[in-house]
Scaffold this motif. Structure first.
Motif, short mmCIF file in Angstrom:
data_model
loop_
_atom_site.label_atom_id
_atom_site.label_comp_id
_atom_site.label_asym_id
_atom_site.label_seq_id
_atom_site.Cartn_x
_atom_site.Cartn_y
_atom_site.Cartn_z
N LYS A 228 -0.56 4.37 0.51
CA LYS A 228 -1.38 5.47 1.02
C LYS A 228 -0.84 6.08 2.31
CE LYS A 228 -4.74 5.89 -2.01
NZ LYS A 228 -4.05 5.29 -3.16
N PHE A 229 -0.19 5.32 3.14
CA PHE A 229 0.43 5.82 4.37
C PHE A 229 -0.55 6.56 5.29
CE2 PHE A 229 4.01 5.05 1.60
CZ PHE A 229 4.91 4.43 2.46
N CYS A 230 -1.66 5.95 5.60
CA CYS A 230 -2.54 6.49 6.64
C CYS A 230 -1.70 6.52 7.93
CB CYS A 230 -3.77 5.61 6.81
SG CYS A 230 -4.71 5.47 5.27
N HIS B 243 -9.80 1.91 -1.13
CA HIS B 243 -9.62 3.23 -0.54
C HIS B 243 -10.62 4.15 -1.26
CE1 HIS B 243 -8.07 7.09 0.62
NE2 HIS B 243 -7.20 6.51 1.44
N ARG C 16 -6.14 10.50 5.33
CA ARG C 16 -7.02 9.69 4.49
C ARG C 16 -7.23 10.34 3.11
NH1 ARG C 16 -7.82 4.55 4.80
NH2 ARG C 16 -9.99 4.66 4.13
N VAL D 293 0.62 -1.12 7.65
CA VAL D 293 0.70 -1.92 6.42
C VAL D 293 1.76 -1.44 5.42
CG1 VAL D 293 -0.61 -2.59 4.35
CG2 VAL D 293 -1.57 -2.97 6.60
N PRO D 294 1.87 -0.12 5.14
CA PRO D 294 2.89 0.29 4.17
C PRO D 294 4.31 -0.09 4.61
CG PRO D 294 1.31 2.06 4.51
CD PRO D 294 1.03 1.02 5.55
N GLN E 217 -4.54 -4.66 -0.43
CA GLN E 217 -4.77 -3.64 0.61
C GLN E 217 -5.59 -2.50 0.02
OE1 GLN E 217 -1.90 -5.47 1.19
NE2 GLN E 217 -2.89 -6.09 3.09
N CYS F 252 0.84 -1.20 0.00
CA CYS F 252 0.00 0.00 0.00
C CYS F 252 0.88 1.25 0.00
CB CYS F 252 -0.90 0.00 1.23
SG CYS F 252 -1.98 1.43 1.25
N TYR G 251 -2.10 5.98 11.00
CA TYR G 251 -2.27 5.00 12.09
C TYR G 251 -1.87 3.58 11.67
CZ TYR G 251 -6.34 4.37 9.16
OH TYR G 251 -7.14 4.19 8.07
N CYS G 252 -1.50 3.40 10.40
CA CYS G 252 -1.46 2.04 9.83
C CYS G 252 -0.04 1.54 9.57
CB CYS G 252 -2.28 2.03 8.54
SG CYS G 252 -2.34 0.41 7.77
S1 SF4 Z 1 -5.42 1.86 6.22
FE1 SF4 Z 1 -5.49 0.86 4.20
S2 SF4 Z 1 -5.10 2.52 2.74
FE2 SF4 Z 1 -4.41 3.27 4.75
S3 SF4 Z 1 -2.23 2.73 4.83
FE3 SF4 Z 1 -3.34 1.04 5.80
S4 SF4 Z 1 -3.65 -0.44 4.14
FE4 SF4 Z 1 -3.11 1.52 3.17
#
Ligand code: SF4
Length: 464
Positions: free
Chosen positions: A158-160, A238, A277, A165-166, A200, A156, A162-163
């Motif tokens: 997007k780099f939200c 997203h 977001r 995943v990236p 993602q 991903c 709080y997340c």
């Molecule tokens: S919440 Fe979803 S869109 Fe945002 S960084 Fe995490 S995986 Fe990516």
């Protein structure tokens, strides 16, 4: 150390992790190992982990800690998934009895890692940042016989704030369309009725490879062309990348189900900005309105975080009002917990736990009320249901409508994998209860586009 004969994989977290487990199971079975139902005594034990929530991490840490206090026996123990990426080799310091740590981009190395552990008796550690593309998707050992997950994009961008995943899954890498289509065709030919395309952010598909000339909606048209395909779903999206073309594909493609996971996360534009977001509340509402205009019978799902740093009661109320207005069919609601390595970790986690839990409870109560009202409106209507398996009680069959509602009803095993019409007569908690009904007054919008034609023509067969 001896070659293991049996394995057990404990999976935490999202559908992507479930698919990774199936791919690892495929590799292990190719190697001659057999699956075990006995976590305590399997020769090889893998924890395929998740770092999205604090609770999921604590569960794994607790289990690994207890094993170090004497349960280890002679098993080989490994950690894979997002926690492996987030904690890397520090896991070996904390749990010296661990044999290997493999990140999300290295699951294709599982068999090599096992060889190394067995022959060198050393701890093995592989966590590449960039996705290694030679995954053997076709060898995956599927958990279901009716529906299957298909990975189309990993990572991903997007780099939200709080997340994790990236950082744990890396940047977006789309899978070539030919490879996806080959897997989808094989799955359809072997009897799978429903394919869920995973990523993602599936809506970003193809943007990293402009020369393919194949964005997400283009891919959906190609998949819909596969002879015999019944249902296609996708997870997750997203909102910023949900395009008009995608909405029109949902309206027009017979296989594409009318359910969109459309995570708002928060109803306040200030909190959305703080979450990075990249949309405001107003932009989100506009997209929902456009989607409902183009696909009037669409159902929506969402994710929501309450108690994000600095969230005021008024801002929480905006989230509450957004939920009440949009009326999601499914909502996954969480209290914020800071995740190590994310930008939000820099901010004070300043909303007291009891306030977070109170906000969580208020949203859950609202969602329960909305879902009960929605279920009440479904009573007496007839829906096309894909029959997946027997319910937990082993007596009733269980399936889902195109809008992802769970339905149970009486029937025999021959109906598994078919798409009968079921008339709903009641519901209990989150489950609709119905009966096989080939001739009932139907709600045509609840049928697939193809079945609406069949319905209009007056014959309602069970599709096999
Ligand atoms: S919440 Fe979803 S869109 Fe945002 S960084 Fe995490 S995986 Fe990516």
């Amino acid at each position: 150390m001896q070659e293991p004969k049996t394995y057990f994989i404990r999976t935490y977290g999202c559908q992507m992790n479930e698919l990774d487990t199936e791919i690892m199971a495929g590799q292990l079975q190719k190697r001659g190992l057999t699956p075990s139902l006995d976590e305590e005594n399997a020769d090889l034990l893998i924890f395929n982990t998740c770092s999205i929530r604090d609770l999921a991490e604590r569960k794994v840490m607790g289990k690994l800690g207890r094993m170090g206090r004497g349960d280890k026996k002679n098993s080989i123990i490994g950690v894979t998934g997002c926690m492996a990426m987030a904690k890397k080799d520090s896991l070996f310091r904390k749990f010296p009895h661990l044999d290997f740590v493999i990140g999300t981009n290295n699951i294709t190395d599982l068999s090599h890692a096992l060889d190394e552990v067995i022959h060198t008796k050393r701890q093995v550690f592989k966590t590449d940042d960039r996705f290694e593309e030679n995954l053997d998707y076709l060898a995956a050992k599927r958990d279901h016989t009716v529906k299957a997950h298909v990975s189309i994009i990993r990572g991903c961008d997007k780099f939200c704030t709080y997340c994790v995943v990236p950082y744990t899954r890396g940047q977006e890498v789309s899978r070539p369309p030919e490879s996806i289509l080959e897997e989808c065709k094989k799955l359809v030919d072997s009897g799978y009725k429903e394919l869920t395309l995973l990523g993602q952010n599936v809506n970003s598909y193809g943007k990293d490879q402009p020369e393919w000339n194949c964005l997400f909606h283009d891919l959906l048209y190609k998949i819909d062309n596969i002879p015999g395909i019944e249902r296609v779903r996708f997870l997750t999206s997203h909102p910023i990348d949900i395009t008009r073309e995608l909405m029109e594909a949902i309206r027009d493609l017979p296989s594409l189900c009318e359910f969109v996971h459309f995570p708002i996360q928060a109803g306040s534009s200030r909190i959305l900005r703080k979450m990075h977001r990249i949309y405001t509340k107003e932009q989100y509402f506009e997209k929902v309105a456009l989607l409902r205009e183009i696909v009037p019978n669409v159902s929506l799902g969402t994710d929501i975080i309450v108690g994000f740093p600095t969230e005021t009661e008024e801002e929480f109320q905006e989230t509450y009002d957004a939920m009440r207005e949009i009326r999601y069919s499914v909502a996954f609601i969480f209290a914020y917990s800071p995740r190590k390595g994310t930008p939000a970790m820099r901010w004070k986690d300043d909303i007291p736990e009891e306030i977070k839990l109170d906000r969580l409870q208020r949203l859950m109560n609202l969602q329960e009320k909305i879902m009960n009202e929605e279920r009440s409106q479904m009573l007496g209507n007839t829906y096309e249901v894909l029959v997946e398996r027997f319910n937990k009680d082993g007596k009733l069959l269980k399936g889902r409508t195109r809008c992802w509602k769970k339905v149970i009803f009486e029937g025999d095993a021959s109906l598994i994998g078919t798409l009968p019409l079921i008339q709903v007569h009641s519901f209990s908690h989150q489950t609709l209860i119905g009966e096989l009904n080939q001739i009932a007054e139907s709600s045509p919008h609840c049928l697939s586009k193809e079945m609406q034609e069949v319905y209009k023509a007056g014959s309602l067969p069970v599709k096999r």
